[in-house]
Design an enzyme around this catalytic site. Sequence first.
Site, PDB file in Angstrom:
ATOM      1  N   GLY A 223      49.825  38.886  25.700  1.00  0.00           N
ATOM      2  CA  GLY A 223      48.755  39.098  24.737  1.00  0.00           C
ATOM      3  C   GLY A 223      48.031  40.404  24.987  1.00  0.00           C
ATOM      4  O   GLY A 223      48.614  41.399  25.437  1.00  0.00           O
ATOM      5  N   SER A 224      46.736  40.393  24.724  1.00  0.00           N
ATOM      6  CA  SER A 224      45.965  41.639  24.782  1.00  0.00           C
ATOM      7  C   SER A 224      45.770  42.198  26.183  1.00  0.00           C
ATOM      8  O   SER A 224      45.279  43.323  26.321  1.00  0.00           O
ATOM      9  CB  SER A 224      44.613  41.435  24.102  1.00  0.00           C
ATOM     10  OG  SER A 224      44.779  41.260  22.712  1.00  0.00           O
TER      11      SER A 224
END
Length: 485
Positions: free
Chosen positions: A218-219
């Site tokens: 993810g981020s």
Amino acid sequence: MNSPIRRIGIVAAAMFCALLMSSTLIQFVQAKELQDRPGNRRTLLASYSKERGSILVGGTAVARSDEVDDNFKWQRKYPQPQLYAPVTGYYSFTYGAGRGVEGSYDDLLSGSSDRLFYRRMVDVITGKPPQGATLELTIDPKVQKAAWDALGNQRGAIVALDPKTGAILAMVSKPTYDPNVLAGHDLPGVSKAWTKLSTDKSRPLTNRAIGGDLYPPGSTFKLITTAAALESGQYTPESVLPGPAALDLPQTTVDLPNVDGRPCGPNDKTTMAHALQISCNSAYGSLGMSLGQTKIRDQAHKFGYGQAVTVPMRVTPSIFPTNLNQPQLAQSAIGQFDVRATPMQVAMVSASIANGGREMTPYLVKNVRDKDLDVIDSTDPEEFAKPISKDTAGQINTMMQAVVEAGSGRKAKIPGMKVAGKTGTAQSAKGALSDVWFTGFAPADNPRVAVAVVVEDGGTMADEASGGVVAAPIARKVMEAVVSQ
């Protein structure tokens, strides 16, 4: 001599030679390989005739051998079984030594290592009972317990590193298991326990911190995209990026939206520093396409993606995909599509930023001691790579501090201390619940710990979870356990 007798003599001689060669091959050439083969019952039975070395954490044995009155003579015990199972692994008569330090350092723990040869000779001469070496781990018991308690009954993993040395301060994986059930001397009971554990759909035998199916980061992967941008010399933290509510991707009708559905700044524009602070997907998707997959993949590789690491257990290499089209590249730049990582790799990225761009090789065993507790071997900190410059590391450090101070990672704040971090929320499959992340380090101005936390399927908050809400408070407790000492 007639020809039939001659032929029989030749065949008999050939068979005798084959037998001689085969026995020589088995007894001399293949002897060590056969002896070291996992599950060799004769070797295992011989190893039970002497005391296996202990595994120590903070001076306390988390794996030891107790003398018992049965045919095995020694019983392997794990006093804090579930807390340390991913670290220790198990030692079983039926299934050998495996999964953790027990398997990776089996020769030293059993006393069969060549490094103990002269000590074995002294024991024979003096009549002392043989004994395996003792391993002293880098794990900090206070930090390990804090990580265990903070994760609670959620599935996931936590890794905490000393960014300056690479020493592993905590390694937690849940669900876990009790290695005592595999170390028992009731062999039918052990077999039953193994079947139950190995068929459990929650995979308790898997150390999620270093292996298994891996996770989309993810981020948290935006740290690598940021590093690639800064290292390219084409961007600074104040570079302006497009930041619409949803990025219009080429070659597809599917857009790349921001989580909150809003633009990341006035006139659909934002700076790279602000984009990292609020975790703006559209800005980083655009940045990824502008940089190109080669720059991002090369940067990921420099941090350790695709590379083999042992701690001493093998860490499954993290993955950045190849042959990406532009939409796939935009997704990959924010840690989605087919990007996959271990918590260990994510922690290594944060640790290298914390350490001014020097990435240290993670390690779990601090010292090897003989039965008199004299140190016979120790691990010296070793540089794994230098993926970014000191200047780039400093810029990302400052950007990560803003994430915690005023961005998506506020719940990782520690009063009176600068903390750097990055949140992440990632879907592993369409329609599935998100895995949530936090990675960071503290104190940001003199880092003592770097941490990575992943909680599967949003943990107890399920579809309402985010990295900032679920994973950041867990990371804060782990970091506090280090900095409070």
